[in-house]
Design a protein around this motif. Sequence first.
Motif, PDB file in Angstrom:
ATOM      1  N   UNK A 236      45.781 -15.206  21.605  1.00 50.66           N
ATOM      2  CA  UNK A 236      45.638 -14.609  20.292  1.00 50.66           C
ATOM      3  C   UNK A 236      44.462 -13.626  20.399  1.00 50.66           C
TER       4      UNK A 236
ATOM      5  N   UNK B 171      38.227 -14.267  11.505  1.00 46.96           N
ATOM      6  CA  UNK B 171      39.689 -14.405  11.599  1.00 46.96           C
ATOM      7  C   UNK B 171      40.053 -15.806  11.855  1.00 46.96           C
ATOM      8  N   UNK B 172      39.352 -16.054  13.005  1.00 49.51           N
ATOM      9  CA  UNK B 172      39.847 -17.392  13.540  1.00 49.51           C
ATOM     10  C   UNK B 172      38.664 -18.542  13.489  1.00 49.51           C
TER      11      UNK B 172
ATOM     12  N   UNK C 155      48.496 -16.707  12.854  1.00 48.73           N
ATOM     13  CA  UNK C 155      47.601 -17.732  12.818  1.00 48.73           C
ATOM     14  C   UNK C 155      46.738 -18.139  11.746  1.00 48.73           C
TER      15      UNK C 155
ATOM     16  N   UNK D 103      57.292 -10.149  21.294  1.00 47.30           N
ATOM     17  CA  UNK D 103      57.040 -10.286  19.749  1.00 47.30           C
ATOM     18  C   UNK D 103      56.553 -11.451  19.269  1.00 47.30           C
ATOM     19  N   UNK D 104      56.876 -12.688  20.201  1.00 46.12           N
ATOM     20  CA  UNK D 104      56.578 -13.941  19.538  1.00 46.12           C
ATOM     21  C   UNK D 104      55.127 -13.979  19.764  1.00 46.12           C
ATOM     22  N   UNK D 105      54.607 -13.625  20.701  1.00 43.43           N
ATOM     23  CA  UNK D 105      53.065 -13.674  20.877  1.00 43.43           C
ATOM     24  C   UNK D 105      52.528 -13.012  20.076  1.00 43.43           C
ATOM     25  N   UNK D 106      52.921 -11.920  19.718  1.00 42.62           N
ATOM     26  CA  UNK D 106      52.158 -10.838  18.341  1.00 42.62           C
ATOM     27  C   UNK D 106      52.358 -11.670  17.188  1.00 42.62           C
ATOM     28  N   UNK D 107      53.446 -12.200  17.001  1.00 44.45           N
ATOM     29  CA  UNK D 107      53.747 -13.143  15.735  1.00 44.45           C
ATOM     30  C   UNK D 107      52.839 -14.158  15.544  1.00 44.45           C
ATOM     31  N   UNK D 108      52.558 -14.839  16.570  1.00 42.64           N
ATOM     32  CA  UNK D 108      51.749 -15.845  16.589  1.00 42.64           C
ATOM     33  C   UNK D 108      50.485 -15.524  16.346  1.00 42.64           C
ATOM     34  N   UNK D 109      49.839 -14.544  16.786  1.00 43.83           N
ATOM     35  CA  UNK D 109      48.369 -14.061  16.566  1.00 43.83           C
ATOM     36  C   UNK D 109      48.472 -13.561  15.075  1.00 43.83           C
ATOM     37  N   UNK D 110      49.518 -13.133  14.551  1.00 41.70           N
ATOM     38  CA  UNK D 110      49.530 -12.684  13.223  1.00 41.70           C
ATOM     39  C   UNK D 110      49.495 -13.801  12.211  1.00 41.70           C
TER      40      UNK D 110
ATOM     41  N   UNK E 249      43.777 -18.919   9.116  1.00 42.05           N
ATOM     42  CA  UNK E 249      42.434 -18.575   9.337  1.00 42.05           C
ATOM     43  C   UNK E 249      41.739 -19.975   9.522  1.00 42.05           C
ATOM     44  N   UNK E 250      40.665 -19.938  10.477  1.00 39.47           N
ATOM     45  CA  UNK E 250      40.160 -21.389  10.810  1.00 39.47           C
ATOM     46  C   UNK E 250      38.913 -21.366  10.136  1.00 39.47           C
ATOM     47  N   UNK E 251      38.638 -22.052   8.993  1.00 39.25           N
ATOM     48  CA  UNK E 251      37.150 -22.221   8.631  1.00 39.25           C
ATOM     49  C   UNK E 251      36.591 -23.198   9.105  1.00 39.25           C
TER      50      UNK E 251
ATOM     51  N   UNK F 260      44.343  -9.695  19.661  1.00 34.92           N
ATOM     52  CA  UNK F 260      43.537  -9.210  18.439  1.00 34.92           C
ATOM     53  C   UNK F 260      42.561  -7.942  19.000  1.00 34.92           C
TER      54      UNK F 260
ATOM     55  N   UNK G 134      60.158 -18.813   8.826  1.00 33.58           N
ATOM     56  CA  UNK G 134      60.098 -17.433   8.660  1.00 33.58           C
ATOM     57  C   UNK G 134      61.476 -16.936   8.325  1.00 33.58           C
TER      58      UNK G 134
ATOM     59  N   UNK H 180      57.230 -20.795  12.221  1.00 32.62           N
ATOM     60  CA  UNK H 180      58.528 -20.103  12.991  1.00 32.62           C
ATOM     61  C   UNK H 180      59.646 -20.493  12.506  1.00 32.62           C
TER      62      UNK H 180
ATOM     63  N   UNK I 292      43.780 -27.073  16.593  1.00 35.26           N
ATOM     64  CA  UNK I 292      44.987 -26.439  17.180  1.00 35.26           C
ATOM     65  C   UNK I 292      46.084 -27.253  17.169  1.00 35.26           C
TER      66      UNK I 292
ATOM     67  N   UNK J 186      56.144  -5.840  13.353  1.00 34.39           N
ATOM     68  CA  UNK J 186      56.024  -5.762  14.318  1.00 34.39           C
ATOM     69  C   UNK J 186      56.532  -4.596  15.016  1.00 34.39           C
TER      70      UNK J 186
ATOM     71  N   UNK K 108      61.721  -8.524  13.751  1.00 34.65           N
ATOM     72  CA  UNK K 108      60.231  -8.590  12.892  1.00 34.65           C
ATOM     73  C   UNK K 108      59.859  -7.187  12.747  1.00 34.65           C
TER      74      UNK K 108
END
Lengths: 186, 319
Positions: free
Chosen positions: A138, A156-157, B29, B20-27, B31-33, A142, B145, B142, B131, A68, A65
Amino acid sequence: MQDKQIIDLYWARDEQAITESQRSYGGYCHSIAFHILYDHEDADECVNDTWLRAWNAMPPGRPNRLALFLGTITRNLSLDRWKGKRAMKRGSGELTLALDELAECVPDKNSTEDAVEAAELERLLNEFLHTLPARDCNVFLRRYWYVEEYGEIAERYGMKLNTVKTSLFRTRGRLRTFLEKEGIVL
Amino acid sequence: MRKEKEEALRILEALSAVDEELLARCEEQPEKKVIPLWKRGRLWAACLGLLAVGALSWNALRFAGVSKDSLYEATQDENAAIDQIALQTAPTERADGAGLTGAAQETGADTGEAEDAAPEEAGEAVTEGKEDLSVQSDQQERCGIDAQGREVTEEEVRNWMPLGARIPKNLPSGYVFESARIDEQERQATVCWSRGMDSIRITVSQVEEAAVDTVDIDKPETYDERLYEIPFAETVPAEYFEVFQDPVFDINDMTGDMGSVGLELVKSRVLPHEDAGDTDTPRGMFSVLYPDGSDSVLLRFNGRGTPEEIWNMIYSMVR
């Protein structure tokens, strides 16, 4: 340009790799640096240094990636610069606040134990993060990886500000308990 | 700097090595409106109002003996009005009935420092359904990608010959099909399966045999993750690193000794990584070459499962 193509440019030692990295990820890296340094000029310098580090890392590296990979380089460079500025008593920003928060996670000491090695601490933090529900993890990342402000995370969330604060408060408490249970001394 | 702050800085620096997978997940995610209750109310009020108008109009027109054509025009006008109102109000409406607890999320906790469980749990109830959607979206993202090409069904990808024939059929127990893509230009197909938070992604590509370097299985130092400590970038010798990151095994080497060689090779690449948490399934990545000159197939595995499950999945294709 896609990541694979950009990485191929690095491997081919084609300086177009830098241009494409700047185009694709310049803003992203600048954001990471700025959150830590709170200074555009310093952030720009860290981003430029990122491309140099990336140039030296690829080859032999071929990250899965690229975003990252570059972001992590920028983060590390920014933290180093921040420490330097801190020593000279310059600068401020969100990182100071984030550090104050993380200080809550520092476990009580057993003076007879040696401080944990960096690699072990990294491993334990990963282990801890994997125990968290996705949302809490997350939010934690962040805040403490990207050093984003509460408001940015909430937006964001789609969370309320207080919900973000509560999540972080609880996660920090869990982290402290986890590190104490592991007998960690920092 | 204060001692505690120095120690906190160690934690902050150690986070640079987060998975990386944790970072990628938070990247990734989405946007939850949160759609406030008052906006949802406005949408429903508008819809009810239109229904009422429509019903009255219909009755009025019916009793007035209006022709079919003019009635059709009136219906079209109503449809246009409904579309216009939909555009002006909330953009999305969750199908999980979250609106019932939306008010609970609105109250929330008053102070960030309070261990106030009730509002947080109410908030969690609201976001639980979201969620689930996010997890599904996360799994799809995932799987998708880096994958090129057009999205297809499982049946279509398996029928896309000759590559479809190399897609494993015996998936580890519990895995279900998630998504698939075919890239005709690159002669490549990618398929994704999931089992809760675990996933498997297989990419099959048509390659020229001579263009692919397979590892020498008698040199485990070039591929065996068990020989090195994380971070691999610091422990794996530089001359092996490129191969180590993405080793390719020849299927003929793997099937030696009634398949026991293959199992050992998979064990060298699919490891538990001592991750505790929502899934402790071993994970790993490697590729397998099915050599056949210019019609060779390269199968890339990336995912989670026990080495036995993974090897059985691959070996069952050639037994």
